[in-house]
Design a protein around this motif. Sequence first.
Motif, PDB file in Angstrom:
ATOM      1  N   GLN A 129       7.396  10.739  10.693  1.00  0.00           N
ATOM      2  CA  GLN A 129       7.713   9.649   9.776  1.00  0.00           C
ATOM      3  C   GLN A 129       9.149   9.165   9.936  1.00  0.00           C
ATOM      4  OE1 GLN A 129       5.799   9.840   6.003  1.00  0.00           O
ATOM      5  NE2 GLN A 129       7.557   9.007   4.908  1.00  0.00           N
ATOM      6  N   GLU A 130      10.062  10.092  10.188  1.00  0.00           N
ATOM      7  CA  GLU A 130      11.488   9.749  10.256  1.00  0.00           C
ATOM      8  C   GLU A 130      11.845   9.025  11.550  1.00  0.00           C
ATOM      9  OE1 GLU A 130      15.237   9.742   8.383  1.00  0.00           O
ATOM     10  OE2 GLU A 130      13.352  10.562   7.612  1.00  0.00           O
ATOM     11  N   TYR A 131      11.311   9.509  12.670  1.00  0.00           N
ATOM     12  CA  TYR A 131      11.732   8.990  13.971  1.00  0.00           C
ATOM     13  C   TYR A 131      10.710   8.055  14.624  1.00  0.00           C
ATOM     14  CZ  TYR A 131      15.349  12.561  13.597  1.00  0.00           C
ATOM     15  OH  TYR A 131      16.413  13.325  13.164  1.00  0.00           O
ATOM     16  N   LEU A 132       9.435   8.217  14.285  1.00  0.00           N
ATOM     17  CA  LEU A 132       8.414   7.376  14.906  1.00  0.00           C
ATOM     18  C   LEU A 132       7.758   6.423  13.912  1.00  0.00           C
ATOM     19  CD1 LEU A 132       6.665  10.085  17.158  1.00  0.00           C
ATOM     20  CD2 LEU A 132       8.493   8.500  17.785  1.00  0.00           C
ATOM     21  N   ASP A 133       8.121   6.555  12.640  1.00  0.00           N
ATOM     22  CA  ASP A 133       7.550   5.724  11.580  1.00  0.00           C
ATOM     23  C   ASP A 133       6.019   5.836  11.563  1.00  0.00           C
ATOM     24  OD1 ASP A 133       7.701   4.037   9.386  1.00  0.00           O
ATOM     25  OD2 ASP A 133       7.486   2.226  10.606  1.00  0.00           O
ATOM     26  N   VAL A 134       5.528   7.066  11.726  1.00  0.00           N
ATOM     27  CA  VAL A 134       4.089   7.341  11.724  1.00  0.00           C
ATOM     28  C   VAL A 134       3.762   8.259  10.561  1.00  0.00           C
ATOM     29  CG1 VAL A 134       2.185   8.438  12.965  1.00  0.00           C
ATOM     30  CG2 VAL A 134       3.849   7.045  14.214  1.00  0.00           C
ATOM     31  N   ARG A 135       2.816   7.822   9.740  1.00  0.00           N
ATOM     32  CA  ARG A 135       2.360   8.658   8.626  1.00  0.00           C
ATOM     33  C   ARG A 135       0.910   9.052   8.874  1.00  0.00           C
ATOM     34  NH1 ARG A 135      -0.494   7.625   3.938  1.00  0.00           N
ATOM     35  NH2 ARG A 135      -0.486   5.394   4.420  1.00  0.00           N
ATOM     36  N   LEU A 136       0.660  10.364   8.962  1.00  0.00           N
ATOM     37  CA  LEU A 136      -0.690  10.840   9.244  1.00  0.00           C
ATOM     38  C   LEU A 136      -1.423  11.310   7.996  1.00  0.00           C
ATOM     39  CD1 LEU A 136      -0.157  12.781  12.600  1.00  0.00           C
ATOM     40  CD2 LEU A 136      -1.007  10.462  12.260  1.00  0.00           C
ATOM     41  N   ALA A 137      -0.697  11.888   7.043  1.00  0.00           N
ATOM     42  CA  ALA A 137      -1.344  12.340   5.815  1.00  0.00           C
ATOM     43  C   ALA A 137      -1.855  11.132   5.019  1.00  0.00           C
ATOM     44  CB  ALA A 137      -0.364  13.157   4.970  1.00  0.00           C
ATOM     45  N   PHE A 138      -3.128  11.200   4.594  1.00  0.00           N
ATOM     46  CA  PHE A 138      -3.756  10.141   3.808  1.00  0.00           C
ATOM     47  C   PHE A 138      -3.701   8.796   4.516  1.00  0.00           C
ATOM     48  CE2 PHE A 138      -2.044  13.304   0.799  1.00  0.00           C
ATOM     49  CZ  PHE A 138      -3.260  13.795   0.331  1.00  0.00           C
ATOM     50  N   SER A 139      -4.061   8.815   5.789  1.00  0.00           N
ATOM     51  CA  SER A 139      -4.100   7.588   6.582  1.00  0.00           C
ATOM     52  C   SER A 139      -5.290   7.648   7.535  1.00  0.00           C
ATOM     53  CB  SER A 139      -2.809   7.407   7.389  1.00  0.00           C
ATOM     54  OG  SER A 139      -2.724   8.369   8.423  1.00  0.00           O
ATOM     55  N   PHE A 140      -5.670   6.483   8.062  1.00  0.00           N
ATOM     56  CA  PHE A 140      -6.796   6.431   9.000  1.00  0.00           C
ATOM     57  C   PHE A 140      -6.471   7.190  10.284  1.00  0.00           C
ATOM     58  CE2 PHE A 140      -9.140   4.443  12.510  1.00  0.00           C
ATOM     59  CZ  PHE A 140     -10.444   4.630  12.070  1.00  0.00           C
ATOM     60  N   ASN A 141      -5.240   7.041  10.780  1.00  0.00           N
ATOM     61  CA  ASN A 141      -4.844   7.762  11.991  1.00  0.00           C
ATOM     62  C   ASN A 141      -4.944   9.273  11.797  1.00  0.00           C
ATOM     63  OD1 ASN A 141      -4.289   5.399  13.378  1.00  0.00           O
ATOM     64  ND2 ASN A 141      -2.135   5.369  12.786  1.00  0.00           N
ATOM     65  N   GLY A 142      -4.618   9.713  10.600  1.00  0.00           N
ATOM     66  CA  GLY A 142      -4.697  11.135  10.300  1.00  0.00           C
ATOM     67  C   GLY A 142      -6.117  11.659  10.349  1.00  0.00           C
ATOM     68  N   ILE A 143      -7.070  10.894   9.770  1.00  0.00           N
ATOM     69  CA  ILE A 143      -8.453  11.378   9.787  1.00  0.00           C
ATOM     70  C   ILE A 143      -9.079  11.262  11.180  1.00  0.00           C
ATOM     71  CG2 ILE A 143      -8.791  10.951   7.331  1.00  0.00           C
ATOM     72  CD1 ILE A 143     -10.414   8.471   8.024  1.00  0.00           C
ATOM     73  N   VAL A 144      -8.540  10.350  12.013  1.00  0.00           N
ATOM     74  CA  VAL A 144      -9.008  10.285  13.404  1.00  0.00           C
ATOM     75  C   VAL A 144      -8.632  11.573  14.140  1.00  0.00           C
ATOM     76  CG1 VAL A 144      -8.630   9.188  15.653  1.00  0.00           C
ATOM     77  CG2 VAL A 144      -9.055   7.783  13.640  1.00  0.00           C
ATOM     78  N   ILE A 145      -7.375  11.991  13.994  1.00  0.00           N
ATOM     79  CA  ILE A 145      -6.918  13.230  14.643  1.00  0.00           C
ATOM     80  C   ILE A 145      -7.691  14.431  14.099  1.00  0.00           C
ATOM     81  CG2 ILE A 145      -4.957  14.803  14.919  1.00  0.00           C
ATOM     82  CD1 ILE A 145      -3.141  12.336  14.913  1.00  0.00           C
ATOM     83  N   ALA A 146      -7.889  14.463  12.790  1.00  0.00           N
ATOM     84  CA  ALA A 146      -8.644  15.555  12.180  1.00  0.00           C
ATOM     85  C   ALA A 146     -10.085  15.584  12.692  1.00  0.00           C
ATOM     86  CB  ALA A 146      -8.627  15.413  10.660  1.00  0.00           C
ATOM     87  N   SER A 147     -10.699  14.416  12.828  1.00  0.00           N
ATOM     88  CA  SER A 147     -12.076  14.328  13.311  1.00  0.00           C
ATOM     89  C   SER A 147     -12.185  14.741  14.772  1.00  0.00           C
ATOM     90  CB  SER A 147     -12.611  12.905  13.131  1.00  0.00           C
ATOM     91  OG  SER A 147     -12.679  12.558  11.770  1.00  0.00           O
ATOM     92  N   ILE A 148     -11.177  14.404  15.570  1.00  0.00           N
ATOM     93  CA  ILE A 148     -11.174  14.812  16.981  1.00  0.00           C
ATOM     94  C   ILE A 148     -11.169  16.325  17.089  1.00  0.00           C
ATOM     95  CG2 ILE A 148      -9.762  14.871  19.083  1.00  0.00           C
ATOM     96  CD1 ILE A 148      -8.885  11.994  18.367  1.00  0.00           C
ATOM     97  N   ILE A 149     -10.305  16.969  16.308  1.00  0.00           N
ATOM     98  CA  ILE A 149     -10.213  18.434  16.337  1.00  0.00           C
ATOM     99  C   ILE A 149     -11.509  19.058  15.832  1.00  0.00           C
ATOM    100  CG2 ILE A 149      -9.013  20.428  15.363  1.00  0.00           C
ATOM    101  CD1 ILE A 149      -6.486  18.666  15.247  1.00  0.00           C
TER     102      ILE A 149
END
Length: 227
Positions: free
Chosen positions: A80-100
């Motif tokens: 979040q600080e350096y890449l401005d990416v938020r994974l918790a409670f986001s679509f990108n986060g559930i994509v990564i979770a679903s992949i795993i």
Amino acid sequence: MPDQDFIYTLLLTGKLALVTTTILLIIGIPVAYWLTYSRFKLKFVAETLICMPMVLPPTVMGYYLLVAFSPNNAFGNFLQEYLDVRLAFSFNGIVIASIIANLPFMIQPLQNGFSALPDELRQVSYTMGKSRLVTLFKVLLPNIKASVITGIALSFAHCIGEFGIVIMVGGNIPKETRIASVAIYDQVQALNFEAANRYAFVLFILSFFTLLLIYGINRKINFTTFR
């Protein structure tokens, strides 16, 4: 007539399954190839880690991923600080979770397909001067079509029905992380059984026809092979 929220939730569910399955196929082919043909002594450790989602409760995995993705954690804070990416409670986060969570459903069919092939296929290809990459895509993969289709279909179907890990990592945010399985739980909690039934019926039909596709295509491939 179906309301917009119902349609959007189904579209989001399909989007998650499609994105997850596509990424899994890209990852799964080289990983399954390595697991099949590598002589690495600790390969069984990698196989164990890949298959963990099949036995580990989804909420356990979801909890650890949520902790890792949280801005209060070093990894989540870095994103979040350096890449401005938020994974918790986001679509990108559930994509990564679903992949795993769905990794074994792609890897295992592909690995079984590679293992069933006679090793002479690879050796003859190498003898003819073909590279490993050409051998993989021109020789091996065409001979395990049934395994590839099975991996794709199982990953897609399982992703559509994923619940525990998605609600842990993504929560229940409309138009962001609220997929059909989460919507069913939400509607049942609200005693809105009619809406829950609509979601459940669609997921039932999708799962049925996905399995029907697997068995139908595999039957056709096997019939053509042994004809």
